[in-house]
Write a protein that holds these residues in place. Sequence first.
Motif, short mmCIF file in Angstrom:
data_model
loop_
_atom_site.label_atom_id
_atom_site.label_comp_id
_atom_site.label_asym_id
_atom_site.label_seq_id
_atom_site.Cartn_x
_atom_site.Cartn_y
_atom_site.Cartn_z
N ASN A 682 0.85 -1.18 0.00
CA ASN A 682 0.00 0.00 0.00
C ASN A 682 0.90 1.24 0.00
OD1 ASN A 682 -1.97 1.92 0.33
ND2 ASN A 682 -2.70 1.19 2.32
N LEU A 683 0.79 2.08 -1.01
CA LEU A 683 1.64 3.27 -1.09
C LEU A 683 1.11 4.42 -0.24
CD1 LEU A 683 2.79 3.33 -4.82
CD2 LEU A 683 3.79 2.18 -2.85
N ASN A 684 -0.04 4.24 0.36
CA ASN A 684 -0.58 5.23 1.28
C ASN A 684 -0.51 4.68 2.70
OD1 ASN A 684 -1.33 6.98 -0.85
ND2 ASN A 684 -3.24 5.85 -1.15
N ALA A 685 -0.50 5.61 3.67
CA ALA A 685 -0.50 5.17 5.07
C ALA A 685 -1.74 4.32 5.33
CB ALA A 685 -0.49 6.41 5.98
N TYR A 687 0.62 1.89 4.89
CA TYR A 687 1.70 1.22 4.15
C TYR A 687 1.80 -0.29 4.39
CZ TYR A 687 3.03 6.16 4.18
OH TYR A 687 3.00 7.53 4.08
N PRO A 815 10.35 1.76 0.22
CA PRO A 815 8.99 2.06 0.69
C PRO A 815 9.00 2.65 2.10
CG PRO A 815 9.10 -0.14 -0.28
CD PRO A 815 10.51 0.34 -0.14
N ALA A 816 7.94 3.41 2.42
CA ALA A 816 7.81 3.98 3.76
C ALA A 816 7.84 2.86 4.80
CB ALA A 816 6.51 4.76 3.88
N GLN A 838 7.67 11.62 3.30
CA GLN A 838 6.91 10.44 3.69
C GLN A 838 7.68 9.53 4.64
OE1 GLN A 838 5.36 9.79 -0.78
NE2 GLN A 838 4.69 8.18 0.62
N ARG A 840 10.54 8.11 3.80
CA ARG A 840 11.16 7.04 3.02
C ARG A 840 12.67 7.24 2.97
NH1 ARG A 840 7.88 7.11 -2.56
NH2 ARG A 840 8.71 9.24 -2.47
#
Length: 848
Positions: A682-685, A687, A815-816, A838, A840
């Motif tokens: 997932n690229l959004n929180a 993650y 990635p985060a 972010q 990262r």
Amino acid sequence: MPRRERVPSLWKNVSASSTAPGVRLESTSHELPFAFGFELIGSNVFRTTFSSESHPLPPHPSVVIPTSGQQALRAGTSVGSGGKSKEIRTGEVVASVDWSRSSPLVSISYVDSDEPLHTDLPDRSYVVDGDGIAHYSRYKRGTLHVGLGEKAAPMNLSGRRFELSATDSFGYDVYRTDPLYKHIPLLINATPAGCVGLFSTSHGRGEYSVGAEMDGMWGRYKVYRQDYGGLEEVVIVGKTLKDVVTTYAEFAGYPLLVPRWAFGYLSGGMKYSMLDDPPASEALLRLARKMREHDIPCSAHQMSSGYTVAEREPKTRNVFTWNRHRFPDPRGWIQEHHKLGMRLIANVKPYVLASHPEYQKLKNAGALFTDPHTKTTAVARLWSAGGGESDEGGHIDFTSAAGFGWWVNGVKKLREEGIDCIWNDNNEYAIADDSWQCALDQPSLAVPEGLEERRSIGLWGRSLHTELHGKASHDALLEADPDSRPFVLTRGATAGTMRYACSSWSGDNMTSWPGMKGANALSLTAGMCLMQCYGHDIGGFEGPQPSPELLLRWVQLGVYSPRFAINCFKTGDDNNVGDVIEPWMHPSITHLVRKAIKRRYEMIPYLYSLMLSSHQTAIPPQRWTGWGYESDPEIWTPEMMDGECQYWLGDSILVGGVYEPGASQARVYLPKQTDSDEGFLNLNAPYQHFPPGQWITIDAEWHGAGIPVLAKVGTAIPIGRDVQVLSPGEKENVAGLPLDDYRAVEIFPPPGKGANDWYVFEWREDDGVSAVCKVKISKYTISFNATESQVRVKFTRDEKSGFVAPWKTLVAILPAGDLRSVVSEDDMQVRALKTDQQGRQQFELSRR
């Protein structure tokens, strides 16, 4: 329309050779002296013809067909003949033709399959229908049918009927309106066992019933009906959609190169160019300055046709003219716009109203159609001023030397004045009378022997002019600037149009939540029909202004499509001027709109690489979730075959959406290719990492996480600056744009030790502007390997093409939440940088 079907019968074989990979039959019926042909023209491609003197083959086919099937007889091809049948085997494909009954029967299958991929309908396969023909074949229920260029959602066309035509569908319903703007008679039937595509080369009107009809005697069938002339049909067989689409491109032409800058934000809105006070030229410069004030990058403006509106009554649109009150100094104004970093895309319409200053000149030159009833220039009612307002005039006949030449000269003049690109609009040729006559004297148009006097639009096809319109604009831009790739944006399209126009969109859509959702289906089918730099008017062209929530959701979704444009004509209280959507129209979300658009600019290296691949391979950048995942049974369910809620952007990014107000979560399916697939990030929180082959529900607050965007583990995406940059091939920089000298790669390793030894990701770059004949495409490869504590990387630059990218170092971004270190496996120096906003980790890679 009237149905006048007749079935030619009593067929005899007149093939020149019994060993040739094809058959030619003639009907012995004196009333219906038709010929039928079926031949192998490629390793997985066949050509069917059904014609007579009264029903000739399409005089200007929309794709290039090999002249003879004889060259197809090669290793791996065998031919077997019976008394009234013939079988052709080529590789794994076997096709048979049986003419023992009243109508030839074609069947195509894979050697090891349990049932055919395609079978004609017995006793009714190829029929004469008045001035045209019809082709009936079996319909497979529960399977996926896609194509036909641009048809109402959902993506799956099964069980529906469509008109094969095009019209100005202003404010259409994305789920109901038919036809829309495109005329591309390619229908693909996809199943887990294989796919088959049927494509008619005709530009003429017709109809496709995709299982919408059935009959107790005939069973379930699909039928292609063509209003005029005989049939020329290409049949493409493949294991997957990719096989069919890429093979189709060998005939229709690979998607054209698009300038790199065109993947930025393209603004628009009819209101600006319709203003008299302040004059439109000042209003548009003010818009460009506002973009800078709001820190929103914007690469070009789509100039609506208000710049051509006459200053005096009747205030109608006159193509290739300037309103000198609104634009007193076009050249100077264009230069000022360029200094603000925005190119200009000028709207042009292929018709002239009777009030146009050159109408009489064009009429006298034979540049317009002829009405056989009046023996003089054909007259049509055409859009003239505000929404729904019309006046009399005539369409340009692009088969006429006078009309084609006049258009080329008009476009060249605009280009010489500084206009960067051409926007072919209102080019669907919705003509009321198929008997109108074409000139057929345009030198590049080949007229088959015997058809010199058969000049009706019906036979030649009204959509032929949409293709030639694209050619005229393309050729003019290339003549004016031979070193640069032409950018022609087209609303109407045929298969042939996209050999000249590099970009298109879904026309005058409506502002609504369903309108945003259904548009995804149009994008996916457009890509399979080779319209691969395609998008929508973000926020809706017509209808009410979008709410803050709807606008933001649409922008967040739109940045993950090949074309990103905001353009509208909100008729509202003023039918002539209308209103516009602006990125800052809702101050409460301007910062989020800015964030999404800046992310779009960051991703241009990835988007542009996908389009370079599209140009070379015809693989669409935006793809159905099942593309490449045919072995996953879930993708064959109705919900997934509708293509409305999610899609792939390249191989790396899976994009979902939110399609109703107030939703804070979204549901997404994660497809599974093989047992070795390692899932998605997932690229959004927050993650998360998710295994493949499952439905998930994730956070998607509209003012928080945004729409679902997931990365496939083991892939990567190249990114650049989050602002507009100067493409490497551009020679002037009047706007003072930064150079494209920063490149990073977001890599997506598995959370722990990977199942694969190495993951390899490749992307492409070139100078961004050179004409096709001069383009040099280089390749860049990042490979990575994951352990519990490290991510090891290798990087190679393949620049033997001659193009050398201006960036010297590469930044690897994890990635985060991934706290591992990056180390080089090929003696590159690695330097840890600061974490980004972010959180990262970033590592700079450079040669020692």
